[in-house]
Design a protein around this motif. Sequence first.
Motif, PDB file in Angstrom:
ATOM      1  N   LYS A   1      -6.968  38.731  11.524  1.00 31.80           N
ATOM      2  CA  LYS A   1      -7.255  39.937  10.764  1.00 31.80           C
ATOM      3  C   LYS A   1      -5.962  40.743  10.705  1.00 31.80           C
ATOM      4  O   LYS A   1      -5.036  40.484  11.479  1.00 31.80           O
ATOM      5  CB  LYS A   1      -8.381  40.724  11.419  1.00 31.80           C
ATOM      6  CG  LYS A   1      -8.153  41.048  12.875  1.00 31.80           C
ATOM      7  CD  LYS A   1      -9.398  41.639  13.493  1.00 31.80           C
ATOM      8  CE  LYS A   1      -9.209  41.714  14.990  1.00 31.80           C
ATOM      9  NZ  LYS A   1     -10.436  41.912  15.688  1.00 31.80           N
ATOM     10  N   PRO A   2      -5.856  41.707   9.804  1.00 32.43           N
ATOM     11  CA  PRO A   2      -4.607  42.460   9.698  1.00 32.43           C
ATOM     12  C   PRO A   2      -4.320  43.242  10.987  1.00 32.43           C
ATOM     13  O   PRO A   2      -5.121  44.067  11.407  1.00 32.43           O
ATOM     14  CB  PRO A   2      -4.842  43.402   8.515  1.00 32.43           C
ATOM     15  CG  PRO A   2      -6.282  43.326   8.178  1.00 32.43           C
ATOM     16  CD  PRO A   2      -6.863  42.146   8.862  1.00 32.43           C
ATOM     17  N   THR A   3      -3.168  42.944  11.597  1.00 31.80           N
ATOM     18  CA  THR A   3      -2.801  43.610  12.851  1.00 31.80           C
ATOM     19  C   THR A   3      -1.413  44.244  12.803  1.00 31.80           C
ATOM     20  O   THR A   3      -1.007  44.879  13.762  1.00 31.80           O
ATOM     21  CB  THR A   3      -2.838  42.617  14.032  1.00 31.80           C
ATOM     22  OG1 THR A   3      -1.886  41.588  13.790  1.00 31.80           O
ATOM     23  CG2 THR A   3      -4.226  42.032  14.236  1.00 31.80           C
ATOM     24  N   VAL A   4      -0.679  44.041  11.705  1.00 34.39           N
ATOM     25  CA  VAL A   4       0.688  44.554  11.595  1.00 34.39           C
ATOM     26  C   VAL A   4       0.810  45.362  10.310  1.00 34.39           C
ATOM     27  O   VAL A   4       0.279  44.972   9.268  1.00 34.39           O
ATOM     28  CB  VAL A   4       1.712  43.398  11.595  1.00 34.39           C
ATOM     29  CG1 VAL A   4       3.123  43.902  11.348  1.00 34.39           C
ATOM     30  CG2 VAL A   4       1.637  42.631  12.895  1.00 34.39           C
ATOM     31  N   ASN A   5       1.543  46.475  10.383  1.00 31.44           N
ATOM     32  CA  ASN A   5       1.732  47.385   9.253  1.00 31.44           C
ATOM     33  C   ASN A   5       0.379  47.846   8.740  1.00 31.44           C
ATOM     34  O   ASN A   5      -0.395  48.389   9.510  1.00 31.44           O
ATOM     35  CB  ASN A   5       2.630  46.775   8.180  1.00 31.44           C
ATOM     36  CG  ASN A   5       4.057  46.594   8.680  1.00 31.44           C
ATOM     37  OD1 ASN A   5       4.504  47.288   9.581  1.00 31.44           O
ATOM     38  ND2 ASN A   5       4.770  45.654   8.097  1.00 31.44           N
ATOM     39  N   GLU A   6       0.044  47.610   7.482  1.00 34.59           N
ATOM     40  CA  GLU A   6      -1.230  48.097   6.946  1.00 34.59           C
ATOM     41  C   GLU A   6      -2.392  47.298   7.536  1.00 34.59           C
ATOM     42  O   GLU A   6      -2.453  46.087   7.380  1.00 34.59           O
ATOM     43  CB  GLU A   6      -1.246  47.999   5.417  1.00 34.59           C
ATOM     44  CG  GLU A   6      -2.484  48.603   4.793  1.00 34.59           C
ATOM     45  CD  GLU A   6      -2.675  50.062   5.182  1.00 34.59           C
ATOM     46  OE1 GLU A   6      -3.691  50.368   5.858  1.00 34.59           O
ATOM     47  OE2 GLU A   6      -1.810  50.891   4.828  1.00 34.59           O
ATOM     48  N   LYS A   7      -3.321  48.007   8.199  1.00 29.93           N
ATOM     49  CA  LYS A   7      -4.459  47.350   8.843  1.00 29.93           C
ATOM     50  C   LYS A   7      -5.783  47.684   8.164  1.00 29.93           C
ATOM     51  O   LYS A   7      -6.777  47.002   8.389  1.00 29.93           O
ATOM     52  CB  LYS A   7      -4.533  47.757  10.313  1.00 29.93           C
ATOM     53  CG  LYS A   7      -3.311  47.335  11.093  1.00 29.93           C
ATOM     54  CD  LYS A   7      -3.348  47.890  12.512  1.00 29.93           C
ATOM     55  CE  LYS A   7      -1.983  47.734  13.127  1.00 29.93           C
ATOM     56  NZ  LYS A   7      -1.519  48.875  13.846  1.00 29.93           N
ATOM     57  N   ASN A   8      -5.787  48.731   7.346  1.00 33.25           N
ATOM     58  CA  ASN A   8      -6.999  49.166   6.673  1.00 33.25           C
ATOM     59  C   ASN A   8      -7.320  48.196   5.541  1.00 33.25           C
ATOM     60  O   ASN A   8      -6.578  48.087   4.564  1.00 33.25           O
ATOM     61  CB  ASN A   8      -6.813  50.587   6.138  1.00 33.25           C
ATOM     62  CG  ASN A   8      -8.064  51.130   5.487  1.00 33.25           C
ATOM     63  OD1 ASN A   8      -8.724  50.457   4.702  1.00 33.25           O
ATOM     64  ND2 ASN A   8      -8.391  52.370   5.816  1.00 33.25           N
ATOM     65  N   THR A   9      -8.446  47.482   5.662  1.00 30.19           N
ATOM     66  CA  THR A   9      -8.770  46.441   4.690  1.00 30.19           C
ATOM     67  C   THR A   9      -9.028  47.012   3.294  1.00 30.19           C
ATOM     68  O   THR A   9      -8.732  46.351   2.299  1.00 30.19           O
ATOM     69  CB  THR A   9      -9.970  45.595   5.158  1.00 30.19           C
ATOM     70  OG1 THR A   9     -11.092  46.446   5.380  1.00 30.19           O
ATOM     71  CG2 THR A   9      -9.626  44.824   6.425  1.00 30.19           C
ATOM     72  N   ASP A  10      -9.563  48.236   3.199  1.00 28.54           N
ATOM     73  CA  ASP A  10      -9.772  48.846   1.884  1.00 28.54           C
ATOM     74  C   ASP A  10      -8.440  49.130   1.190  1.00 28.54           C
ATOM     75  O   ASP A  10      -8.302  48.930  -0.020  1.00 28.54           O
ATOM     76  CB  ASP A  10     -10.587  50.138   1.996  1.00 28.54           C
ATOM     77  CG  ASP A  10     -12.025  49.893   2.417  1.00 28.54           C
ATOM     78  OD1 ASP A  10     -12.575  48.823   2.063  1.00 28.54           O
ATOM     79  OD2 ASP A  10     -12.597  50.763   3.101  1.00 28.54           O
ATOM     80  N   VAL A  11      -7.461  49.573   1.949  1.00 28.86           N
ATOM     81  CA  VAL A  11      -6.132  49.837   1.387  1.00 28.86           C
ATOM     82  C   VAL A  11      -5.477  48.525   0.964  1.00 28.86           C
ATOM     83  O   VAL A  11      -4.866  48.438  -0.113  1.00 28.86           O
ATOM     84  CB  VAL A  11      -5.246  50.602   2.398  1.00 28.86           C
ATOM     85  CG1 VAL A  11      -3.809  50.706   1.908  1.00 28.86           C
ATOM     86  CG2 VAL A  11      -5.832  51.989   2.662  1.00 28.86           C
ATOM     87  N   ILE A  12      -5.621  47.486   1.776  1.00 24.68           N
ATOM     88  CA  ILE A  12      -5.050  46.177   1.425  1.00 24.68           C
ATOM     89  C   ILE A  12      -5.686  45.672   0.140  1.00 24.68           C
ATOM     90  O   ILE A  12      -4.981  45.204  -0.769  1.00 24.68           O
ATOM     91  CB  ILE A  12      -5.224  45.165   2.576  1.00 24.68           C
ATOM     92  CG1 ILE A  12      -4.415  45.604   3.795  1.00 24.68           C
ATOM     93  CG2 ILE A  12      -4.812  43.763   2.119  1.00 24.68           C
ATOM     94  CD1 ILE A  12      -4.687  44.805   5.050  1.00 24.68           C
TER      95      ILE A  12
END
Length: 176
Positions: A81-92
Amino acid sequence: MLSQPSFSYLSQIIVFSTHVRSLGVFKAEGRELKRGIHKVRSLDAYGGTNINEALLSGIADIHDHSGDQQYRQLVFLTDGKPTVNEKNTDVIRRNVREANVNSYPIFALAFGPDAELKFLRQICADNTGVARRITNRSTAADQIQEFFNEVSQPLLSNVTVSFPEGQVNESTLVTL
């Protein structure tokens, strides 16, 4: 799998963990294929999972490496799962939708229980692709082969269907 004739196209391999980098663009034939396979086999897992930058880099590189291919797509493989820099899935998701101005399909293959399949399915659905998880129901190689068989040869692309005005019940319409 990569050496099969149905996979003789240009592929760029982007590696991501804490940082994102390209291993290069390879044609799936002869020396280039061997060079690409060698680079992939020499990879080691390290760091976090920078999904946002990896996807944005992949989309940008599709624009730059069109070559003579008519159909372009991004195939994204992850075990986390996103753990570096952008972590917010909605933003990604928003970042990917905004970057993917040419509507290239995005497909995802999730490995292991830590991969956020719901998030990957949302990214793919936003971008006319699909996501799958590798499970223990059969060998990983068989599941990967099945996935690439499914996404490697699109039957239709950029299809528009028009109906005469007043001939369609608008409550039955869906967007694919």
